[in-house]
Scaffold this motif. Structure first.
Motif, PDB file in Angstrom:
ATOM      1  N   GLU A 137       0.838  -1.208   0.000  1.00 60.40           N
ATOM      2  CA  GLU A 137       0.000   0.000   0.000  1.00 60.40           C
ATOM      3  C   GLU A 137       0.878   1.265   0.000  1.00 60.40           C
ATOM      4  OE1 GLU A 137      -2.162   0.177   3.616  1.00 60.40           O
ATOM      5  OE2 GLU A 137      -3.567   1.679   2.866  1.00 60.40           O
ATOM      6  N   GLN A 138       1.947   1.243   0.830  1.00 62.29           N
ATOM      7  CA  GLN A 138       2.832   2.399   0.895  1.00 62.29           C
ATOM      8  C   GLN A 138       3.618   2.546  -0.410  1.00 62.29           C
ATOM      9  OE1 GLN A 138       2.708   4.754   2.937  1.00 62.29           O
ATOM     10  NE2 GLN A 138       4.510   5.890   2.257  1.00 62.29           N
ATOM     11  N   LEU A 139       4.036   1.415  -0.988  1.00 60.59           N
ATOM     12  CA  LEU A 139       4.757   1.452  -2.263  1.00 60.59           C
ATOM     13  C   LEU A 139       3.859   2.070  -3.344  1.00 60.59           C
ATOM     14  CD1 LEU A 139       7.247   0.696  -3.939  1.00 60.59           C
ATOM     15  CD2 LEU A 139       6.290  -1.586  -4.244  1.00 60.59           C
ATOM     16  N   ASP A 140       2.597   1.665  -3.376  1.00 61.97           N
ATOM     17  CA  ASP A 140       1.659   2.205  -4.372  1.00 61.97           C
ATOM     18  C   ASP A 140       1.508   3.713  -4.195  1.00 61.97           C
ATOM     19  OD1 ASP A 140       1.311  -0.309  -5.335  1.00 61.97           O
ATOM     20  OD2 ASP A 140      -0.630  -0.666  -4.373  1.00 61.97           O
ATOM     21  N   ARG A 141       1.479   4.151  -2.937  1.00 61.33           N
ATOM     22  CA  ARG A 141       1.312   5.586  -2.682  1.00 61.33           C
ATOM     23  C   ARG A 141       2.544   6.363  -3.183  1.00 61.33           C
ATOM     24  NH1 ARG A 141      -0.842   9.808  -0.233  1.00 61.33           N
ATOM     25  NH2 ARG A 141       0.563  11.194   0.878  1.00 61.33           N
ATOM     26  N   ILE A 142       3.723   5.797  -2.953  1.00 59.53           N
ATOM     27  CA  ILE A 142       4.945   6.465  -3.414  1.00 59.53           C
ATOM     28  C   ILE A 142       4.913   6.563  -4.951  1.00 59.53           C
ATOM     29  CG2 ILE A 142       7.469   6.267  -3.570  1.00 59.53           C
ATOM     30  CD1 ILE A 142       7.343   4.800  -0.815  1.00 59.53           C
ATOM     31  N   CYS A 143       4.571   5.429  -5.609  1.00 57.90           N
ATOM     32  CA  CYS A 143       4.535   5.414  -7.081  1.00 57.90           C
ATOM     33  C   CYS A 143       3.545   6.462  -7.590  1.00 57.90           C
ATOM     34  CB  CYS A 143       4.116   4.039  -7.605  1.00 57.90           C
ATOM     35  SG  CYS A 143       5.336   2.772  -7.283  1.00 57.90           S
ATOM     36  N   GLU A 144       2.393   6.555  -6.937  1.00 51.87           N
ATOM     37  CA  GLU A 144       1.355   7.483  -7.407  1.00 51.87           C
ATOM     38  C   GLU A 144       1.857   8.929  -7.281  1.00 51.87           C
ATOM     39  OE1 GLU A 144      -1.800  10.230  -7.234  1.00 51.87           O
ATOM     40  OE2 GLU A 144      -1.221   9.469  -5.266  1.00 51.87           O
TER      41      GLU A 144
ATOM     42  N   TYR B 294      11.954   0.442  -3.700  1.00 51.98           N
ATOM     43  CA  TYR B 294      11.834   1.624  -4.558  1.00 51.98           C
ATOM     44  C   TYR B 294      13.188   2.318  -4.652  1.00 51.98           C
ATOM     45  CZ  TYR B 294       9.434   5.205  -7.129  1.00 51.98           C
ATOM     46  OH  TYR B 294       9.025   6.020  -8.143  1.00 51.98           O
ATOM     47  N   ARG B 295      13.531   2.735  -5.853  1.00 50.93           N
ATOM     48  CA  ARG B 295      14.823   3.431  -6.037  1.00 50.93           C
ATOM     49  C   ARG B 295      14.784   4.800  -5.363  1.00 50.93           C
ATOM     50  NH1 ARG B 295      14.757   0.896 -11.029  1.00 50.93           N
ATOM     51  NH2 ARG B 295      16.571  -0.443 -11.130  1.00 50.93           N
ATOM     52  N   PRO B 296      15.930   5.213  -4.786  1.00 55.48           N
ATOM     53  CA  PRO B 296      15.986   6.593  -4.299  1.00 55.48           C
ATOM     54  C   PRO B 296      15.730   7.524  -5.489  1.00 55.48           C
ATOM     55  CG  PRO B 296      18.180   5.595  -4.346  1.00 55.48           C
ATOM     56  CD  PRO B 296      17.195   4.500  -4.633  1.00 55.48           C
ATOM     57  N   THR B 297      14.954   8.564  -5.248  1.00 55.89           N
ATOM     58  CA  THR B 297      14.460   9.396  -6.354  1.00 55.89           C
ATOM     59  C   THR B 297      14.640  10.866  -6.024  1.00 55.89           C
ATOM     60  OG1 THR B 297      12.817   7.724  -6.929  1.00 55.89           O
ATOM     61  CG2 THR B 297      12.331   9.968  -7.643  1.00 55.89           C
ATOM     62  N   LEU B 298      14.985  11.610  -7.063  1.00 54.37           N
ATOM     63  CA  LEU B 298      15.206  13.044  -6.871  1.00 54.37           C
ATOM     64  C   LEU B 298      14.450  13.799  -7.967  1.00 54.37           C
ATOM     65  CD1 LEU B 298      18.858  14.286  -6.510  1.00 54.37           C
ATOM     66  CD2 LEU B 298      17.443  15.156  -8.328  1.00 54.37           C
ATOM     67  N   PHE B 299      13.810  14.888  -7.595  1.00 55.68           N
ATOM     68  CA  PHE B 299      13.111  15.730  -8.573  1.00 55.68           C
ATOM     69  C   PHE B 299      13.735  17.118  -8.601  1.00 55.68           C
ATOM     70  CE2 PHE B 299       9.366  12.886  -8.159  1.00 55.68           C
ATOM     71  CZ  PHE B 299       9.026  12.760  -9.507  1.00 55.68           C
TER      72      PHE B 299
ATOM     73  N   ARG C 205       2.368  18.642  -6.137  1.00 57.50           N
ATOM     74  CA  ARG C 205       1.986  17.769  -5.006  1.00 57.50           C
ATOM     75  C   ARG C 205       3.221  17.227  -4.293  1.00 57.50           C
ATOM     76  NH1 ARG C 205      -1.638  13.029  -6.711  1.00 57.50           N
ATOM     77  NH2 ARG C 205      -1.645  12.634  -4.478  1.00 57.50           N
ATOM     78  N   ILE C 206       4.279  16.912  -5.063  1.00 58.22           N
ATOM     79  CA  ILE C 206       5.478  16.348  -4.436  1.00 58.22           C
ATOM     80  C   ILE C 206       6.177  17.354  -3.512  1.00 58.22           C
ATOM     81  CG2 ILE C 206       6.013  14.520  -6.104  1.00 58.22           C
ATOM     82  CD1 ILE C 206       7.957  16.560  -7.434  1.00 58.22           C
TER      83      ILE C 206
END
Ligand code: NAD
Length: 510
Positions: free
Chosen positions: A369-376, A402-407, A415-416
Motif C-alpha cells: 500500500e505504501q509502495l503504491d502511494r509512493i509510485c502514485e 523503490y529506487r531513491p528518487t530526486l526531482f 503535489r510532491i
C-alpha cells in the motif's frame, strides 16, 4: 539520465547497465572497478519471533475474544512473519480494566525509586537482547539492519534509561508544584519506528506512574509483542502495560475508550484529526505527533560534502519512512547545479536491497500500500512537469522496493512539494535570499522539523527563530536524544516527547 517509474524494473545496477543507461560511474567504481561489489553480509542472529501472538493483557498473553488473527508480512520477501491477533472493542475494554486495576492497586502508590528500578531493568534487558530485537525489526518492517541495530534499538533502550532516572525525581519536573500521574493512558503508534515509538510512549508514561494500553501499527506488531515477553522477564507488575493489536477499528476503540485519561497518538495528520474530533467533547488530554514535510536549507557557504551526506541521510534514511525526513531540499541558486551533481553521484553508490544485509543503505518499503502511494505521488510529479532522476542501482526481484528518487524543476504548487510522500523521494527547489528560503521552507501545512546548512552562526540563529518547525538541525540532520523534546507546529501536531517537556505531558500539576 535513465529514469524509471516502474518498481518492478529490477536488477539493473551493474556497471555495464549504468553505462548503457547513460549514468555516470562513481569515483570508487572508476578507480577500483569490481572491488566495490560487496559480498552479501547478512545478519544471522535468531529473531525469536513466535508463529502467532495473542494480546498482552494483565501481564499474560490472551487469545482475542473473536478468535481473529491476521498475517504480518516481511516486506522484503512477501512471506508471512507471524500471525497477529485482532483486538475487538471488548478486548480493548479488558485491557483498560487491567490497566485501571494495576494503577489503583500497585503502580500509583509505588515509590518512584521502586518504579524506576523496573524501568531501568527494561532498558537493560533491551540492551541484552539488542541484536535479536534489531533483526526482528528489520524482518517485520523492512528497515536496514544497520539502522535497526545502530539507531532504533539503542535509542529505544536510551529512552528507558533516561526516564528511569526521572522516576524518583518527579518533584523536580515542575518545582514548587505538586506532581501526580494522570492515570490510565491510551497510546497508538505508527509503523515507521515500531520499537522506538513504543519506547517514546511507554517510558515516560510508566516512569511518571501511569498505566498504559498501547496499540502498535498493523504491519509492524512483532517487536511490540516481543517487548511484552521482555516485560514479563522484567517482572513488571501485571497490567501496568497492556498491548492490543489490530487495525484502525481497534485503534478507534482504544482512543475512544472512556477510561483513557490521556491519548498519545503518533501517526498521520488525517487519523490525528479523526481522533481529535472523536475526543472533542470529552476533554481527554491529548498529544499528537503527526506528519511532516521538512525543508533542508543549504546555503552557498555550507560545508558542501557534509551537506550532501546530511541531505542523503535526511531523506533516504529508513527509506524516507521518517516523519521528520528532509523531503524538500532548498538549495541556494549559486551552488544548485554543482550540489545536485554531487547528490546524484552519491545516490549512485546507495545500495538498495536485503534489509538484513549489513551493507544495505535502503531496505524495503513497509507495505505494498505504501509502495503504491509512493509510485502514485512520483507519477504526479512527472505529470506536473518536474524532472525526475533515479540511479541505476539494483533492486531485488521480490519484495517492495523503490529506487531513491530526486526531482528538480519542482515548484511550490506541485503535489510532491506539498504532500508527505513517506518514501525515498526528494523534491528540490532553489532560492536566492535568506528571506526567500524562509518563506519557501514555511510554505507548508506541516511544521515538524527543518535543517540549515551554512558556515555562519548568525544565519543559523535567524533561521532557527524564523522556521516554523519543532526541531531545527544546523549542519546536521536527524539527530535524536532522549533528553531533547521532539514535536510539531501547525498540522504536525502538539505536545512534546522526550526531555522534561515530554514528561510534563504525562503528569497532572496542582
Ligand atoms: P496512520 O495514521 O495510518 O496509523 C497510525 C496508527 O493509527 C496505526 O496504529 C493505525 O492502526 C492507527 N489508526 C488508524 N485509524 C485509526 C483510528 N480511526 N483511530 C485510532 N487509531 C487509528 O499512520 P502510519 O501510516 O502508520 O504512519 C505514518 C505517519 O505517521 C506519517 O504521517 C508520519 O509522519 C507520522 N509519524 C509522525 C511522527 C512524529 O513524531 N510526529 C513519528 C512517526 C510517524
Amino acid at each position: 539520465m535513465a529514469v524509471t517509474l516502474d518498481p518492478s524494473d529490477k536488477d539493473s545496477g551493474s556497471k555495464d547497465e549504468k553505462k548503457k543507461h547513460g549514468h555516470k560511474l562513481s569515483v570508487p567504481e572508476l578507480i577500483f572497478g569490481d572491488l566495490w561489489e560487496y559480498d552479501p553480509a547478512p545478519e544471522t542472529a535468531d529473531p525469536r519471533i513466535r508463529s502467532r501472538y495473542d494480546l498482552f493483557i494483565g501481564g499474560r498473553f490472551v487469545a482475542p475474544q473473536a478468535g481473529e488473527y491476521f498475517a504480518s508480512i516481511n516486506p522484503a520477501t512477501e512471506e508471512t512473519v507471524t500471525e497477529i491477533a485482532v483486538a475487538s472493542a471488548a478486548d480493548v475494554d479488558s485491557a483498560y480494566v487491567a490497566a485501571q486495576m494495576a494503577y489503583e492497586t500497585v503502580w500509583r502508590t509505588m515509590p518512584g525509586r521502586e518504579r524506576g528500578k523496573y524501568v531501568y531493568r527494561i532498558a537493560r534487558l533491551l540492551q541484552d537482547r539488542a541484536r535479536e530485537f534489531a533483526v526482528a525489526e528489520s524482518i517485520d518492517g523492512g528497515k536496514p539492519i544497520k539502522e535497526s541495530r545502530d539507531f532504533d534499538v539503542p535509542m529505544a533502550a536510551a529512552h528507558f534509561f533516561y526516564h528511569a532516572g526521572w522516576a524518583d525525581k518527579l518533584a523536580y519536573v515542575a518545582p514548587g508544584r505538586t506532581v501526580q500521574p494522570i492515570g490510565v493512558v491510551g497510546q497508538v503508534i505508527p509503523w515507521n519506528f515500531p520499537l522506538l515509538m513504543l519506547a517514546w510512549k511507554i517510558a515516560p508514561a510508566i516512569a511518571a506512574g501511569n498505566c498504559v494500553v498501547i496499540k502498535p501499527a498493523e504491519t509492524t506488531s512483532a517487536t511490540a509483542m516481543k517487548f511484552a515477553e521482555l516485560l514479563q522477564e522484567a517482572g513488571l507488575p501485571d497490567g501496568v502495560v497492556n498491548i492490543v493489536t489490530g487495525g484502525g477499528e481497534t485503534g478507534a476503540a482504544l482512543t475512544g475508550h472512556p477510561a483513557a485519561r490521556k491519548i498519545a497518538f503518533t501517526g498521520s495528520t488525517d487519523v490525528g484529526k479523526l481522533i481529535m474530533r472523536q475526543l472533542a467533547e470529552r476533554g481527554t488530554r491529548m498529544t499528537m505527533e503527526l506528519g511532516g514535510k521538512a525543508a533542508n536549507v543549504v546555503f552557498e557557504d555550507s560545508p558542501i560534502d557534509q551537506a550532501v551526506e546530511g541531505v542523503v541521510h535526511g531523506i533516504f534514511f529508513n527509506q524516507g519512512h521518517v516523519c521528520c525526513a528532509g523531503s524538500r531540499l532548498l538549495v541556494q541558486e549559486s551552488i544548485a547545479e554543482s550540489f545536485i551533481n554531487k547528490l546524484q553521484q552519491r545516490m549512485e553508490t546507495l545500495r538498495v536491497g536485503n534489509p538484513l544485509d549489513k551493507n544495505t543503505d535502503i531496505g524495503a518499503i513497509n507495505s505494498r500500500e505504501q509502495l503504491d502511494r509512493i509510485c502514485e505521488l512520483v507519477e504526479s510529479g512527472v505529470a506536473e512537469g518536474a524532472k525526475l532522476y533515479q540511479p541505476s542501482c539494483a533492486l531485488p526481484s521480490r519484495g517492495f522496493f523503490y529506487r531513491p528518487t530526486l526531482f528538480t524543476e519542482v515548484t511550490q504548487s506541485h503535489r510532491i512539494a506539498r504532500e508527505e510522500i513517506f518514501g525515498p523521494v526528494l523534491s528540490i527547489l532553489t532560492f536566492r535570499t535568506m528571506d526567500e528560503a524562509i518563506e519557501k521552507a514555511n510554505n507548508t501545512m506541516y511544521g515538524l522539523s527543518a535543517g540549515v546548512w551554512t558556515d555562519k552562526g548568525s544565519r543559523i540563529l535567524r533561521m532557527a527563530a524564523e522556521l516554523k518547525a519543532g526541531v531545527v538541525w544546523a549542519n546536521t540532520f536527524n539527530k535524536f536524544d532522549p533528553a531533547s523534546p521532539f514535536g510539531g507546529y501547525k498540522e504536525s501536531g502538539f505536545g512534546r516527547e522526550g526531555g522534561r517537556q515530554g514528561l510534563l505531558d504525562y503528569v497532572d500539576l496542582s
